[in-house]
Structures are given as structure tokens and as C-alpha cells.
Design an enzyme around this catalytic site. Sequence first.
Site, PDB file in Angstrom:
ATOM      1  CB  CYS A  33      -0.940  -0.007   1.194  1.00 20.04           C
ATOM      2  SG  CYS A  33      -2.316  -1.161   0.989  1.00 20.04           S
ATOM      3  CE  LYS A  36      -4.513   2.587  -0.662  1.00 22.18           C
ATOM      4  NZ  LYS A  36      -5.487   2.888   0.414  1.00 22.18           N
ATOM      5  CB  SER A  65     -12.175   9.304   0.614  1.00 23.77           C
ATOM      6  OG  SER A  65     -11.986  10.469  -0.143  1.00 23.77           O
ATOM      7  CG  ASP A  66     -16.956   4.921   3.097  1.00 27.72           C
ATOM      8  OD1 ASP A  66     -16.291   4.147   3.812  1.00 27.72           O
ATOM      9  OD2 ASP A  66     -17.970   5.514   3.504  1.00 27.72           O
ATOM     10  N   GLY A 155     -10.979 -12.928 -14.010  1.00 29.92           N
ATOM     11  CA  GLY A 155     -10.012 -11.852 -13.844  1.00 29.92           C
ATOM     12  C   GLY A 155      -9.469 -11.371 -15.160  1.00 29.92           C
ATOM     13  CG  HIS A 156      -7.751  -8.136 -17.871  1.00 27.51           C
ATOM     14  ND1 HIS A 156      -8.056  -8.675 -19.099  1.00 27.51           N
ATOM     15  CD2 HIS A 156      -6.943  -7.069 -18.125  1.00 27.51           C
ATOM     16  CE1 HIS A 156      -7.478  -7.963 -20.055  1.00 27.51           C
ATOM     17  NE2 HIS A 156      -6.788  -6.985 -19.483  1.00 27.51           N
ATOM     18  CG  ASP A 243      -9.351  -1.051   5.059  1.00 21.76           C
ATOM     19  OD1 ASP A 243      -9.691   0.048   4.595  1.00 21.76           O
ATOM     20  OD2 ASP A 243      -8.994  -1.995   4.337  1.00 21.76           O
TER      21      ASP A 243
END
Length: 368
Positions: A33, A36, A65-66, A155-156, A243
Amino acid sequence: MPRKKLRTAEPPASELQSNETVRLTQFSHGGGCGCKIAPGVLEQILAKVSPQVAPSQLLVGIETSDDAAVYQLNADQALVATTDFFMPIVDDPFDFGRIAATNALSDVYAMGGSPLLALAVVGMPVDKLALDTIRRILKGGESICAKAGIPIAGGHTIDSAEPIYGLVAIGLVAPGNLKRNSGARAGDKLILGKGLGIGFYSAALKKGLLSAASYASLIASTTQLNTPGRALGCLAGVHAMTDVTGFGLLGHLVEICKASGVAALIDYAALPLLPNVLDYGAKGCVTGASGRNWASYGQHVELPKKGFGDLERALLTDPQTSGGLLVSCAPEVVTEVLAIFLQEGFDHAAVIGEVAEGKPQVSVVRSR
């Protein structure tokens, strides 16, 4: 919690976690993360996006921004939809897949929902990674989805310069159990479900300083599904939930404050920490994302004037890959909330502060 000293006799995790001749993290300009886009930059990007006409069934969109979008299907069910993917935070392919999948499913739990199915998002440098390595990444993700009781239904895939893996996660929630980041109320207590320090660990891993024991702690935390979110969604006394991931504890708490129109107070001494994280931080094992995070939202945070330095601030802004749930709840349900965390194996869960009236900002104190 007690601070333990590093045991220098332990071999570094980089010697133990994988037999791969090619390290996955060598392809990544940032891991987990920490990849980001900084919250301040993201806010500027989205500010230029024209508002959309949303149907009444869209209960949650981009306005606060949930964690996920939520679309009401009928009186009893709403669809929770989210996606999350990133570049390797560790070198072991199976562990990377597990971490990425756990992180992606977390957004469904954070809305009070239960996962239903997932789609894989895969980008790999196929000319540089062995096919078995890629296969093991996918197997890691599949193992977490199996643990969550859901299939990866498709998926891709693309050929990319950096390894990328994650999921589109689809879940269900009863509209009355939906938890957003916008419901925090003055007087609420704030509870954090996992210990902080994943960014410190990942920086130590890149420098070859992370011990085998600390690597085990990293994996245990980042592959622990945030399943308490389902039960917490059923509690009327839980007013808001999110989270903690790439923006760090302060960043996601600032989002709660802005969305809810409240202020928050955090007790630094009450924060749960993963073992030895401050030792790593003192050795300079801090991510660049931590500084970018502070630059983005530091104007909404008040830190102690004395006895509080760069290390403490870095911990509060440390990007948490697959981090814990942050819960804002009425004081009378605190015991029940902590019991739910404990019943599902979250022994780091702790009350870390409270919500107050005032302009949207976070104040940090140090009780001892």
C-alpha cells in the site's frame, strides 16, 4: 505493550523467505500500500473529475473517500464492490499473493459486509519471471479467498514492467448494517484492530535488516482477514468504520473526521505496535510514503510540542499494507467490540482515542 530488543543472532528474513533467484521486490518502485498515490495528490486529481448523476440505489460512491462502492439491490441486500492491487512488498511469491488478496478483501469487511466472490487483477513481466513464480502468486491469492469462503471467478492479465497483483472483490451487506467512514459521533471511542508498523517492516526488509521473527509477524498481520467487520456491522453502537492502509493511521482518521464533521484525539501511548517496529524505525527503516502522507494531510493534525520527533510522526503516517480496522463506536459497546476482535484472533485490538466536537482534525497526545 512491552518493547523487545532485536535479537541479532537471527538470520535476516531475506535469507529465509524464498529460494527464488529473482527477487520480486527488485521490480517494484514501491511495495504494498506504499504504492498508493499520496492523498493530497489524489484529492487534486479527483477535484478535476466532473460530478456524476448517481442513481438512488448507489448508497456509497466517491463522495467521502470510503472503502468501497455500495449499490442497493433490494430491501435486504446491497452489493459491495471494490478493487485493490499493488506491487510486491515481499519476495516470496505465495506470500505476496496472500497479502494482496487479504488487503483487497478488507474493504468489504470494512463496510460491514461479507465477501461473495473475487476477480483477479494480474500484471506480470512475463519475460523476467518464471511462470511457476507467477503461478505461486496466484495460488497465494486463491488460498486467502478459500479461507474467506469465496471463489476467484475470473479476472484479467496483462504483460507489465512491474509485478502487479490484486483482486476485484464483490460482497453483500444488509443496508441497515452498512458502516461508512462518515458516521463518527462526538463521544465515540476509537478502536484499532491491528498493530502498526508494516511500513517499517517493509523498509527493513528492503535493507536486509528484517529478522526472521519480524518477517513472521509481518506475514501474520498482513494475511489476517478483517473478518470482525461482519459482526461489527451488526452493532448499532458502531457508528463508523474503515481500514487503515496506505495513508497511515492519521490519514484514514483524518478522512473519518472530514466525512463525519468531527475532531479526534489519539493517545500515542495507547497505540498497538507490532514487535520491534520502533527499533527498525530508529535504524532508519522508514518508507518514503510516510513523508508523502504527512505532506498531504499534516495541516489537519496537531502533534505534541515536546518529546515527539520524526520517528513518532513516521509511525503515525506509516503506510499499513493490509492494516487493521479502525472503529468509531459508542462507549457502551466498547467491551463488545473488543470481544469480537479477540474472538476472531485479533489480540492487538485496543482503544486508542476518542471523537470530539470541533473542526475536522486529529490531535495527538502522549499520556505517558
